[in-house]
Design an enzyme around this catalytic site. Sequence first.
Site, PDB file in Angstrom:
ATOM      1  N   GLY A 272       5.592   5.126   6.438  1.00 49.47           N
ATOM      2  CA  GLY A 272       5.144   5.051   5.051  1.00 49.47           C
ATOM      3  C   GLY A 272       3.675   5.417   4.945  1.00 49.47           C
ATOM      4  O   GLY A 272       3.295   6.597   4.924  1.00 49.47           O
ATOM      5  N   GLY A 273       2.829   4.415   4.911  1.00 48.44           N
ATOM      6  CA  GLY A 273       1.396   4.600   4.687  1.00 48.44           C
ATOM      7  C   GLY A 273       0.761   5.694   5.540  1.00 48.44           C
ATOM      8  O   GLY A 273      -0.021   6.515   5.033  1.00 48.44           O
TER       9      GLY A 273
ATOM     10  N   GLU B 188      13.971  -1.030   9.958  1.00 48.02           N
ATOM     11  CA  GLU B 188      12.654  -1.386   9.447  1.00 48.02           C
ATOM     12  C   GLU B 188      12.620  -2.878   9.121  1.00 48.02           C
ATOM     13  O   GLU B 188      13.083  -3.276   8.035  1.00 48.02           O
ATOM     14  CB  GLU B 188      12.352  -0.593   8.168  1.00 48.02           C
ATOM     15  CG  GLU B 188      12.396   0.901   8.345  1.00 48.02           C
ATOM     16  CD  GLU B 188      11.690   1.608   7.190  1.00 48.02           C
ATOM     17  OE1 GLU B 188      10.743   2.341   7.460  1.00 48.02           O
ATOM     18  OE2 GLU B 188      12.072   1.394   6.028  1.00 48.02           O
TER      19      GLU B 188
ATOM     20  N   GLY C 280       4.343  -2.060   5.742  1.00 48.03           N
ATOM     21  CA  GLY C 280       3.101  -2.062   4.970  1.00 48.03           C
ATOM     22  C   GLY C 280       2.197  -3.255   5.247  1.00 48.03           C
ATOM     23  O   GLY C 280       1.275  -3.529   4.481  1.00 48.03           O
TER      24      GLY C 280
ATOM     25  N   SER D 198       4.808  -0.188   9.703  1.00 44.64           N
ATOM     26  CA  SER D 198       3.428  -0.113  10.205  1.00 44.64           C
ATOM     27  C   SER D 198       3.284   0.794  11.441  1.00 44.64           C
ATOM     28  O   SER D 198       2.517   0.495  12.352  1.00 44.64           O
ATOM     29  CB  SER D 198       2.886  -1.509  10.488  1.00 44.64           C
ATOM     30  OG  SER D 198       2.866  -2.278   9.301  1.00 44.64           O
TER      31      SER D 198
ATOM     32  N   HIS E  27      16.661   1.681   1.466  1.00 39.75           N
ATOM     33  CA  HIS E  27      15.341   1.180   1.869  1.00 39.75           C
ATOM     34  C   HIS E  27      15.181  -0.259   1.358  1.00 39.75           C
ATOM     35  O   HIS E  27      15.641  -0.588   0.259  1.00 39.75           O
ATOM     36  CB  HIS E  27      14.242   2.084   1.303  1.00 39.75           C
ATOM     37  CG  HIS E  27      12.898   1.757   1.884  1.00 39.75           C
ATOM     38  ND1 HIS E  27      12.159   0.686   1.461  1.00 39.75           N
ATOM     39  CD2 HIS E  27      12.175   2.341   2.878  1.00 39.75           C
ATOM     40  CE1 HIS E  27      11.029   0.632   2.173  1.00 39.75           C
ATOM     41  NE2 HIS E  27      11.023   1.620   3.039  1.00 39.75           N
TER      42      HIS E  27
ATOM     43  N   GLU F 270      12.839  -1.746  -0.001  1.00 38.80           N
ATOM     44  CA  GLU F 270      12.198  -1.858  -1.321  1.00 38.80           C
ATOM     45  C   GLU F 270      13.220  -1.616  -2.434  1.00 38.80           C
ATOM     46  O   GLU F 270      13.109  -2.167  -3.528  1.00 38.80           O
ATOM     47  CB  GLU F 270      11.007  -0.881  -1.411  1.00 38.80           C
ATOM     48  CG  GLU F 270       9.835  -1.394  -0.568  1.00 38.80           C
ATOM     49  CD  GLU F 270       8.877  -0.325  -0.086  1.00 38.80           C
ATOM     50  OE1 GLU F 270       8.947   0.822  -0.550  1.00 38.80           O
ATOM     51  OE2 GLU F 270       8.049  -0.654   0.791  1.00 38.80           O
TER      52      GLU F 270
ATOM     53  N   ASN G 202       7.868   8.780   4.548  1.00 39.00           N
ATOM     54  CA  ASN G 202       8.338   8.229   3.274  1.00 39.00           C
ATOM     55  C   ASN G 202       7.108   8.011   2.391  1.00 39.00           C
ATOM     56  O   ASN G 202       6.366   7.071   2.595  1.00 39.00           O
ATOM     57  CB  ASN G 202       9.074   6.910   3.551  1.00 39.00           C
ATOM     58  CG  ASN G 202       9.446   6.167   2.286  1.00 39.00           C
ATOM     59  OD1 ASN G 202       9.390   6.722   1.188  1.00 39.00           O
ATOM     60  ND2 ASN G 202       9.826   4.906   2.428  1.00 39.00           N
ATOM     61  N   TRP G 203       6.936   8.898   1.430  1.00 38.78           N
ATOM     62  CA  TRP G 203       5.730   8.823   0.583  1.00 38.78           C
ATOM     63  C   TRP G 203       5.815   7.729  -0.473  1.00 38.78           C
ATOM     64  O   TRP G 203       4.845   7.453  -1.161  1.00 38.78           O
ATOM     65  CB  TRP G 203       5.479  10.171  -0.118  1.00 38.78           C
ATOM     66  CG  TRP G 203       5.152  11.292   0.790  1.00 38.78           C
ATOM     67  CD1 TRP G 203       5.081  11.264   2.168  1.00 38.78           C
ATOM     68  CD2 TRP G 203       4.813  12.629   0.409  1.00 38.78           C
ATOM     69  NE1 TRP G 203       4.729  12.498   2.650  1.00 38.78           N
ATOM     70  CE2 TRP G 203       4.565  13.354   1.591  1.00 38.78           C
ATOM     71  CE3 TRP G 203       4.712  13.284  -0.814  1.00 38.78           C
ATOM     72  CZ2 TRP G 203       4.214  14.709   1.571  1.00 38.78           C
ATOM     73  CZ3 TRP G 203       4.370  14.633  -0.840  1.00 38.78           C
ATOM     74  CH2 TRP G 203       4.116  15.326   0.364  1.00 38.78           C
ATOM     75  N   LYS G 204       6.990   7.143  -0.655  1.00 32.64           N
ATOM     76  CA  LYS G 204       7.191   6.120  -1.694  1.00 32.64           C
ATOM     77  C   LYS G 204       6.710   6.661  -3.057  1.00 32.64           C
ATOM     78  O   LYS G 204       6.855   7.851  -3.315  1.00 32.64           O
ATOM     79  CB  LYS G 204       6.495   4.819  -1.291  1.00 32.64           C
ATOM     80  CG  LYS G 204       6.892   4.398   0.136  1.00 32.64           C
ATOM     81  CD  LYS G 204       6.519   3.007   0.496  1.00 32.64           C
ATOM     82  CE  LYS G 204       6.998   2.729   1.910  1.00 32.64           C
ATOM     83  NZ  LYS G 204       6.802   1.362   2.306  1.00 32.64           N
TER      84      LYS G 204
HETATM   85  P1  PGA Z   1       4.879   1.571   6.392  1.00 30.38           P
HETATM   86  O1  PGA Z   1       6.240   1.765   5.598  1.00 30.38           O
HETATM   87  O2  PGA Z   1       4.818   2.616   7.478  1.00 30.38           O
HETATM   88  O3  PGA Z   1       3.800   1.749   5.371  1.00 30.38           O
HETATM   89  O4  PGA Z   1       4.919   0.193   6.996  1.00 30.38           O
HETATM   90  C1  PGA Z   1       7.433   2.168   6.262  1.00 30.38           C
HETATM   91  C2  PGA Z   1       8.553   2.324   5.268  1.00 30.38           C
HETATM   92  O5  PGA Z   1       8.656   1.538   4.318  1.00 30.38           O
HETATM   93  O6  PGA Z   1       9.376   3.249   5.393  1.00 30.38           O
END
Ligand code: PGA
Length: 244
Positions: free
Chosen positions: A228-229, A167, A173, A207, A95, A97, A9-11
């Site tokens: 994500g990251g 998640e 994050g 994470s 998600h 977010e 997930n590149w956001k």
């Molecule tokens: P993260 O994000 O790996 O940076 O914790 C995961 C996500 O939000 O899908």
Amino acid sequence: MRRRICAGNWKMFKTASEARAYVDRFADLLPTIPSSVETILCPPFTALPAACEASRGRIPIGAQNMHWENSGPYTGEISAPMLLELGVQFVILGHSERRQHFGETDEMVRRKTAAALQSGLQPIVAVGEPLDVRERGDAAQYVTSQVRAALEGLPNTAFTDLVLAYEPIWAIGTGRNCDPSDANEMMQSIRSCMPQLRNVPLLYGGSVKAENIAAYARTSDIDGALVGGASLDPDGFARLAAAL
Ligand code: PGA
């Protein structure tokens, strides 16, 4: 056997040209990832055409959101047919977010999930509890209620194309990843909350890194990761997928 999936997930990161360079590099690294692991890349909307073109069908591409209607007066929104025409195969829905910053409700996630499945996109439906809910011991109840709300009313046949991601919000994050046995316990609660989820792939997210993915993969009910990251660098993400 359930599918093994590693989704990036590149956001809100990477322009179209950056996405193209990433996909070219990642395609070169595909031979280092066992073919039993499905890797999916989810760039932002504007980078989807470039990612789909560069992938040439070698790497499935996913979006990070969509509207539940096929078209209409919804300024700023994108629909399933628009994604399908580009060659997009997956879509992340619900998600945290989106729920947190853009007011997405369980009902909106339910409508989006149904619309995605109906049009032939595979939804990756994300659920997860905030820290205070975890601390008061209500996480399983909170998450299973999100799952039931998102999937309510779906025909049994739709579950074949469904992916779920657990998640915990406090792990996203933050570098504070959920203990693998706690995450697995949550997966078991999710899997048993609806009988149709028996064979649905359940991904852990929050994470995840190349260094901790194996501990999740070894559990009984975690089938992959939503990352994500650690998905933003193609070499690092390929290492992570190989470790899964
Ligand atoms: P993260 O994000 O790996 O940076 O914790 C995961 C996500 O939000 O899908």
